[in-house]
Design an enzyme around this catalytic site. Structure first.
Site, mmCIF file in Angstrom:
data_model
loop_
_atom_site.group_PDB
_atom_site.id
_atom_site.type_symbol
_atom_site.label_atom_id
_atom_site.label_comp_id
_atom_site.label_asym_id
_atom_site.label_seq_id
_atom_site.Cartn_x
_atom_site.Cartn_y
_atom_site.Cartn_z
ATOM 1 N N CYS B 32 -14.745 10.906 -41.193
ATOM 2 C CA CYS B 32 -14.796 12.305 -41.660
ATOM 3 C C CYS B 32 -14.722 13.218 -40.441
ATOM 4 O O CYS B 32 -15.673 13.319 -39.662
ATOM 5 C CB CYS B 32 -16.088 12.501 -42.444
ATOM 6 S SG CYS B 32 -16.651 14.191 -42.551
ATOM 7 N N CYS B 35 -17.255 15.939 -39.954
ATOM 8 C CA CYS B 35 -18.552 15.386 -39.534
ATOM 9 C C CYS B 35 -18.563 15.231 -38.012
ATOM 10 O O CYS B 35 -19.554 15.564 -37.352
ATOM 11 C CB CYS B 35 -18.792 13.998 -40.149
ATOM 12 S SG CYS B 35 -18.802 13.987 -41.942
#
Lengths: 313, 109
Positions: B32, B35
Site C-alpha cells: 500500500c 501507507c
C-alpha cells in the site's frame, strides 16, 4: 544543496530521467511525494518489455534501485514552493522545510485519482469506497464488490478483485470496455464478473459503511445494487499546484504542453510522464520512461551549451 | 529515532488495549503506497509526541493479523485508529499532512 537538475516526481518518468542524467554526469536529485507514483498501485503489469508479468511495486522498486545505484539521492518530501533566485536558479522549498537549489527542473509529478464527486463519498471512503484495489482488495475476501470504470486500470482492478471477492460488478458508462483486449477477454469469460454497461452510479447509501449504490438506470429490474465495497477507477487528472506556480502552459485538460524535447513554455523547465500531453496522451509506464529519457538528454545538452558559453566568456 | 512499536496478535492487547497512554495504531500493508508514504510522518510524530502518545503499526498482510483487521472493520488502508483505555476514540483514513495530523492528534490525546 545545489544541483544541475532537480527532478520532481519519483515515478517511472522521474526515475528514468535520473538514470539517464546520472549517466550523462548531470548532478541530479529526485524529490517525490510517493516513491513509484501511481504505478506502485498496479497489481500486475504485462506490457513492459522484458517483464512478462510484474507487480507495479516491484517494477518501480527496480527502477528506483537502478537510479540509486548511479548515486542519486531520492528524497521523499513534497515541494511547496519554487522561487527564482537572483542568479537565475530555482529555489525549491519542501514541506519538511528543506531548501534545494537547481539550474534546471524536470516536473514529473504525474496524476491523481479522480473521485466520483457524489454526496457522502468522503464519509464512505475507507468504509466501503476505495481508490486502490491493490491496497484494499484483501479486505473484501468472499464479499461482493463493484468497480466503476472501463479502461485498463478499472479492468485490471476488476480482474484482481475477482481473485479475492465472491462477486465483482463492473459498472461503466459506455457500451464497451476500453483498453487492452487481453484484459477485456479475461473479464468477459470470468464467471465471477458481471459488466453493467451504459450505467453510472447516482448515489451511495449506508449508515456506518457503504451498503448499496443507486444506479442511474435499472439493472436486471433494480436500480439499487447491494455491495460491500466500491472501487473507483474512473481515471486520473494532473496535479495542478506546481503547474500554476511555474506558469506552465497546459492543454484544455490541464496536461502540460511540451515540445519534442519535453520542454515546457518556461525556460529551464522540462516535464515528463503522465502530467504532459506528450506521447499522444497515451499514459503508460513505457511512455513515461521514454519521456523521462528524452527530457534528460535535452537537459544534458542545455547544460553543456550553458557551460560552453560560460567558458568562452 | 522512531519510537514506533510493531504490534502483533500476541502483544496487541498489552501494547494497545491495556496501554496507559493513548495509542495510535496504523493498520498497513507493504503493497500500500499511501501507507509507505505515511511512514516518515509517523516516525517523526512518534518522537515529537513521545510521552503523550504511543504509535504502533500492525501489518495486515500477515495472515494471523487478519482477524484483528476484521475485528476493527478495516476496509481501506492506511487506516489509523486512536485508542484510549482500550476504546477507539478516533479514526484517520488515508494520507494526511504531518502538521494537520499532529494537531488533530493533539486535540484528542
Amino acid at each position: 544543496m545545489q544541483y544541475d537538475l532537480i527532478i520532481i516526481g519519483a515515478g517511472p518518468a522521474g526515475l528514468t530521467a535520473s538514470i539517464y542524467a546520472s549517466r550523462y554526469k548531470v548532478n541530479n536529485l529526485v524529490i517525490g511525494e510517493a516513491l513509484g507514483g501511481l504505478v506502485f498501485e498496479a497489481h500486475k503489469i504485462c506490457n513492459f518489455p522484458s517483464e512478462q508479468e510484474v507487480k507495479g511495486m516491484d517494477l518501480v522498486t527496480k527502477m528506483r534501485q537502478h537510479a540509486e545505484s548511479l548515486g542519486v539521492q531520492i528524497v521523499v518530501d513534497k515541494i511547496i514552493g519554487i522561487d527564482k533566485t537572483k542568479n537565475n536558479k530555482f529555489k525549491l522549498t519542501t514541506q519538511n522545510k528543506k531548501e534545494f537549489f537547481a539550474e534546471t527542473i524536470l516536473l514529473a509529478t504525474g496524476t491523481k485519482h479522480r473521485k466520483l464527486d457524489l454526496p457522502d463519498e468522503d464519509k464512505f471512503t475507507g468504509h466501503g469506497v476505495s481508490y486502490c484495489a491493490t491496497c484494499d482488495a484483501m479486505f473484501y475476501r468472499d464479499k461482493t464488490v463493484a468497480v466503476i470504470g472501463g479502461s485498463d486500470s478499472a479492468n485490471t482492478a476488476t480482474l484482481y478483485l475477482a481473485e479475492i471477492a465472491k462477486k465483482v460488478y463492473q459498472i461503466y458508462r459506455r457500451d464497451k470496455l476500453r483498453g487492452e483486449i487481453l484484459w477485456i477477454e479475461q473479464i468477459l469469460k470470468n464467471p465471477k464478473i458481471e459488466v453493467i454497461y451504459n450505467t453510472q452510479v447516482k448515489s451511495l447509501k449506508g449508515s456506518e459503511k457503504l451498503e448499496k449504490i443507486i444506479l442511474d438506470q435499472p439493472y436486471q429490474g433494480k436500480q439499487e445494487l447491494i455491495i460491500d465495497g466500491l472501487f473507483v477507477e474512473i481515471g486520473t487528472f494532473p496535479q495542478k499546484v506546481l503547474i500554476k506556480e511555474l506558469k506552465l502552459e497546459t492543454d484544455k485538460k490541464n496536461y502540460i504542453k511540451v515540445n519534442q524535447e519535453q520542454k515546457t513554455n518556461q525556460k529551464s523547465i522540462w516535464a515528463a510522464g503522465d502530467i504532459t500531453n506528450s506521447s499522444n496522451n497515451f499514459h503508460q509506464v513505457i511512455t513515461a520512461c521514454s519521456e523521462g529519457a528524452i527530457a534528460a538528454e535535452s537537459i544534458f545538452k542545455f547544460l553543456q551549451e550553458k557551460k560552453e558559453i560560460r567558458a568562452s566568456k | 529515532m522512531s519510537k514506533i512499536i510493531e504490534v502483533t496478535n500476541s502483544n496487541f492487547e498489552l501494547e494497545v488495549l491495556k496501554s496507559d497512554l493513548p495509542v495510535l495504531v496504523d493498520f498497513w500493508a507493504p503493497w500500500c503506497q499511501p501507507c509507505l508514504m505515511m511512514v516518515p510522518t509517523l516516525n517523526e510524530l512518534s518522537e515529537e509526541l513521545d510521552g503523550k502518545l504511543k504509535i504502533c503499526k500492525l501489518n495486515t498482510e500477515i495472515p494471523e493479523h487478519q482477524q484483528l483487521a476484521i475485528q476493527y472493520q478495516i476496509q481501506s488502508i492506511p487506516n489509523m485508529k486512536l485508542f484510549k483505555n482500550g476504546q477507539i476514540v478516533k479514526e484517520f483514513i488515508g494520507l494526511r499532512p504531518k502538521d494537520i495530523f499532529k494537531s488533530e492528534l493533539e486535540s484528542v490525546i
